[in-house]
Scaffold this motif. Structure first.
Motif, PDB file in Angstrom:
ATOM      1  N   PHE A  98       0.832  -1.201   0.000  1.00 57.71           N
ATOM      2  CA  PHE A  98       0.000   0.000   0.000  1.00 57.71           C
ATOM      3  C   PHE A  98       0.871   1.258   0.000  1.00 57.71           C
ATOM      4  O   PHE A  98       0.673   2.175  -0.799  1.00 57.71           O
ATOM      5  CB  PHE A  98      -0.922  -0.020   1.230  1.00 57.71           C
ATOM      6  N   VAL A  99       1.847   1.307   0.906  1.00 58.42           N
ATOM      7  CA  VAL A  99       2.715   2.485   1.017  1.00 58.42           C
ATOM      8  C   VAL A  99       3.595   2.623  -0.222  1.00 58.42           C
ATOM      9  O   VAL A  99       3.661   3.696  -0.833  1.00 58.42           O
ATOM     10  CB  VAL A  99       3.561   2.427   2.309  1.00 58.42           C
ATOM     11  N   ALA A 100       4.270   1.553  -0.616  1.00 61.39           N
ATOM     12  CA  ALA A 100       5.186   1.624  -1.763  1.00 61.39           C
ATOM     13  C   ALA A 100       4.479   2.048  -3.042  1.00 61.39           C
ATOM     14  O   ALA A 100       5.031   2.806  -3.850  1.00 61.39           O
ATOM     15  CB  ALA A 100       5.878   0.275  -1.967  1.00 61.39           C
ATOM     16  N   SER A 101       3.250   1.593  -3.223  1.00 58.83           N
ATOM     17  CA  SER A 101       2.516   1.918  -4.449  1.00 58.83           C
ATOM     18  C   SER A 101       2.110   3.388  -4.515  1.00 58.83           C
ATOM     19  O   SER A 101       1.732   3.883  -5.578  1.00 58.83           O
ATOM     20  CB  SER A 101       1.277   1.033  -4.585  1.00 58.83           C
ATOM     21  N   GLY A 119      -0.631   4.002   5.882  1.00 58.20           N
ATOM     22  CA  GLY A 119       0.345   3.034   6.352  1.00 58.20           C
ATOM     23  C   GLY A 119       1.687   3.696   6.602  1.00 58.20           C
ATOM     24  O   GLY A 119       2.027   4.707   5.984  1.00 58.20           O
ATOM     25  N   VAL A 120       2.417   3.128   7.547  1.00 55.84           N
ATOM     26  CA  VAL A 120       3.782   3.561   7.849  1.00 55.84           C
ATOM     27  C   VAL A 120       4.656   2.323   7.766  1.00 55.84           C
ATOM     28  O   VAL A 120       4.320   1.281   8.337  1.00 55.84           O
ATOM     29  CB  VAL A 120       3.891   4.181   9.259  1.00 55.84           C
ATOM     30  N   VAL A 121       5.761   2.437   7.050  1.00 55.63           N
ATOM     31  CA  VAL A 121       6.730   1.353   6.946  1.00 55.63           C
ATOM     32  C   VAL A 121       7.987   1.781   7.695  1.00 55.63           C
ATOM     33  O   VAL A 121       8.526   2.863   7.446  1.00 55.63           O
ATOM     34  CB  VAL A 121       7.069   1.032   5.473  1.00 55.63           C
ATOM     35  N   TYR A 122       8.433   0.934   8.617  1.00 57.31           N
ATOM     36  CA  TYR A 122       9.670   1.159   9.356  1.00 57.31           C
ATOM     37  C   TYR A 122      10.727   0.270   8.709  1.00 57.31           C
ATOM     38  O   TYR A 122      10.575  -0.952   8.692  1.00 57.31           O
ATOM     39  CB  TYR A 122       9.498   0.767  10.826  1.00 57.31           C
ATOM     40  N   HIS A 123      11.771   0.875   8.192  1.00 58.22           N
ATOM     41  CA  HIS A 123      12.785   0.112   7.457  1.00 58.22           C
ATOM     42  C   HIS A 123      14.161   0.739   7.654  1.00 58.22           C
ATOM     43  O   HIS A 123      14.299   1.778   8.294  1.00 58.22           O
ATOM     44  CB  HIS A 123      12.409   0.022   5.971  1.00 58.22           C
ATOM     45  N   ASN A 124      15.165   0.097   7.087  1.00 63.53           N
ATOM     46  CA  ASN A 124      16.561   0.549   7.204  1.00 63.53           C
ATOM     47  C   ASN A 124      16.954   0.771   8.670  1.00 63.53           C
ATOM     48  O   ASN A 124      17.635   1.738   9.017  1.00 63.53           O
ATOM     49  CB  ASN A 124      16.812   1.817   6.376  1.00 63.53           C
ATOM     50  N   ALA A 150       5.734   6.697   4.655  1.00 61.73           N
ATOM     51  CA  ALA A 150       4.295   6.686   4.923  1.00 61.73           C
ATOM     52  C   ALA A 150       3.513   7.172   3.714  1.00 61.73           C
ATOM     53  O   ALA A 150       4.022   7.931   2.891  1.00 61.73           O
ATOM     54  CB  ALA A 150       3.978   7.564   6.130  1.00 61.73           C
ATOM     55  N   ALA A 151       2.268   6.723   3.641  1.00 58.22           N
ATOM     56  CA  ALA A 151       1.358   7.167   2.586  1.00 58.22           C
ATOM     57  C   ALA A 151      -0.064   6.999   3.089  1.00 58.22           C
ATOM     58  O   ALA A 151      -0.337   6.191   3.977  1.00 58.22           O
ATOM     59  CB  ALA A 151       1.569   6.342   1.318  1.00 58.22           C
ATOM     60  N   ALA A 171      14.823   9.174  14.059  1.00 55.59           N
ATOM     61  CA  ALA A 171      13.977   8.684  12.968  1.00 55.59           C
ATOM     62  C   ALA A 171      14.288   9.515  11.728  1.00 55.59           C
ATOM     63  O   ALA A 171      14.508  10.727  11.821  1.00 55.59           O
ATOM     64  CB  ALA A 171      12.503   8.813  13.327  1.00 55.59           C
ATOM     65  N   VAL A 172      14.318   8.847  10.581  1.00 53.38           N
ATOM     66  CA  VAL A 172      14.663   9.491   9.317  1.00 53.38           C
ATOM     67  C   VAL A 172      13.493   9.361   8.357  1.00 53.38           C
ATOM     68  O   VAL A 172      12.847   8.313   8.276  1.00 53.38           O
ATOM     69  CB  VAL A 172      15.925   8.831   8.693  1.00 53.38           C
ATOM     70  N   LEU A 173      13.226  10.427   7.622  1.00 56.02           N
ATOM     71  CA  LEU A 173      12.151  10.474   6.645  1.00 56.02           C
ATOM     72  C   LEU A 173      12.713  11.110   5.386  1.00 56.02           C
ATOM     73  O   LEU A 173      13.287  12.200   5.445  1.00 56.02           O
ATOM     74  CB  LEU A 173      11.017  11.332   7.220  1.00 56.02           C
ATOM     75  N   ARG A 174      12.578  10.432   4.245  1.00 57.43           N
ATOM     76  CA  ARG A 174      13.077  10.954   2.973  1.00 57.43           C
ATOM     77  C   ARG A 174      11.895  11.458   2.148  1.00 57.43           C
ATOM     78  O   ARG A 174      10.937  10.729   1.945  1.00 57.43           O
ATOM     79  CB  ARG A 174      13.827   9.872   2.209  1.00 57.43           C
ATOM     80  N   VAL A 175      12.000  12.708   1.667  1.00 54.35           N
ATOM     81  CA  VAL A 175      10.886  13.340   0.958  1.00 54.35           C
ATOM     82  C   VAL A 175      11.417  14.050  -0.286  1.00 54.35           C
ATOM     83  O   VAL A 175      12.404  14.786  -0.214  1.00 54.35           O
ATOM     84  CB  VAL A 175      10.172  14.366   1.879  1.00 54.35           C
ATOM     85  N   SER A 176      10.736  13.853  -1.399  1.00 53.29           N
ATOM     86  CA  SER A 176      11.078  14.588  -2.610  1.00 53.29           C
ATOM     87  C   SER A 176      10.925  16.082  -2.354  1.00 53.29           C
ATOM     88  O   SER A 176       9.986  16.511  -1.681  1.00 53.29           O
ATOM     89  CB  SER A 176      10.142  14.179  -3.755  1.00 53.29           C
ATOM     90  N   GLU A 177      11.830  16.868  -2.902  1.00 53.04           N
ATOM     91  CA  GLU A 177      11.710  18.320  -2.743  1.00 53.04           C
ATOM     92  C   GLU A 177      10.412  18.841  -3.373  1.00 53.04           C
ATOM     93  O   GLU A 177       9.943  19.912  -3.024  1.00 53.04           O
ATOM     94  CB  GLU A 177      12.913  19.035  -3.355  1.00 53.04           C
ATOM     95  N   LYS A 178       9.833  18.069  -4.283  1.00 53.03           N
ATOM     96  CA  LYS A 178       8.581  18.459  -4.934  1.00 53.03           C
ATOM     97  C   LYS A 178       7.356  18.232  -4.039  1.00 53.03           C
ATOM     98  O   LYS A 178       6.298  18.771  -4.302  1.00 53.03           O
ATOM     99  CB  LYS A 178       8.407  17.686  -6.239  1.00 53.03           C
ATOM    100  N   ASN A 179       7.509  17.427  -3.001  1.00 53.52           N
ATOM    101  CA  ASN A 179       6.392  17.093  -2.118  1.00 53.52           C
ATOM    102  C   ASN A 179       6.331  18.091  -0.958  1.00 53.52           C
ATOM    103  O   ASN A 179       6.646  17.783   0.181  1.00 53.52           O
ATOM    104  CB  ASN A 179       6.536  15.656  -1.612  1.00 53.52           C
ATOM    105  N   ARG A 180       5.916  19.293  -1.269  1.00 57.42           N
ATOM    106  CA  ARG A 180       5.909  20.368  -0.269  1.00 57.42           C
ATOM    107  C   ARG A 180       4.941  20.091   0.876  1.00 57.42           C
ATOM    108  O   ARG A 180       5.194  20.464   2.013  1.00 57.42           O
ATOM    109  CB  ARG A 180       5.593  21.688  -0.943  1.00 57.42           C
ATOM    110  N   GLY A 181       3.833  19.415   0.573  1.00 53.26           N
ATOM    111  CA  GLY A 181       2.868  19.096   1.622  1.00 53.26           C
ATOM    112  C   GLY A 181       3.480  18.215   2.698  1.00 53.26           C
ATOM    113  O   GLY A 181       3.355  18.485   3.893  1.00 53.26           O
ATOM    114  N   MET A 182       4.171  17.155   2.280  1.00 50.83           N
ATOM    115  CA  MET A 182       4.801  16.257   3.248  1.00 50.83           C
ATOM    116  C   MET A 182       5.945  16.949   3.973  1.00 50.83           C
ATOM    117  O   MET A 182       6.152  16.737   5.171  1.00 50.83           O
ATOM    118  CB  MET A 182       5.294  14.987   2.543  1.00 50.83           C
TER     119      MET A 182
END
Length: 154
Positions: free
Chosen positions: A20-23, A55-60, A72-73, A101-112
């Protein structure tokens, strides 16, 4: 809304939330490996009875350093309730003892990016991390910053 957990104890739910999250994350077509999940279901107590809306995925996870990455998505903007936030950050900081905790976000995703900043994350922009034409913001949240956040006050 109800919180459900995936993980080693419920691999089918874990996989469903991971997919769900990856998609829903551009560039995450390969999915995740070695992960644990939290899901938010609209109705009912289990995935089969309700509709997964977030959903939230905890990884790495790096236990030696006390660091974990979250991805998350959602399909519903109202999923980030106080109980969900407490569970979402309670897992890394309280249950498994992470200090970051680390969160990676595209610079284009201003909302997140705005959401991450509101919850106390500090952003570090890395040019080209999502390809030649796109930077990524690496957001970090320490356990101290999370515990000091207003959502944890009664």
């Amino acid at each position: 809304m109800k919180i459900i957990w995936g993980g080693a104890g419920d691999s089918a739910t874990n996989q469903a939330i991971g997919v769900f999250v990856a998609s829903r994350i551009e560039g995450c077509e390969r999915g995740f490996s070695d992960f644990t999940t939290l899901g938010v279901v609209e109705k009912g107590g289990v995935l089969e009875q309700g509709r997964l809306i977030a959903g939230v995925v905890y990884h790495n996870y790096v236990p030696e350093a006390g660091v974990i990455e979250l991805s998350a998505a959602s399909t519903n903007k109202r999923w980030l309730t106080r109980p969900v936030l407490r569970a979402m950050f309670g897992y890394p900081f309280d249950e498994i003892g992470c200090q970051l905790a680390v969160l990676r976000v595209s610079e284009k995703n201003r909302g997140m990016a705005d959401i991450a900043r509101r919850f106390g994350f500090t952003g570090h922009r890395i040019p080209r991390l999502r390809g030649r034409e796109e930077a990524e913001i690496i957001f970090t949240l320490t356990d101290d910053a999370w515990r000091a956040h207003a959502v944890n006050r009664l």
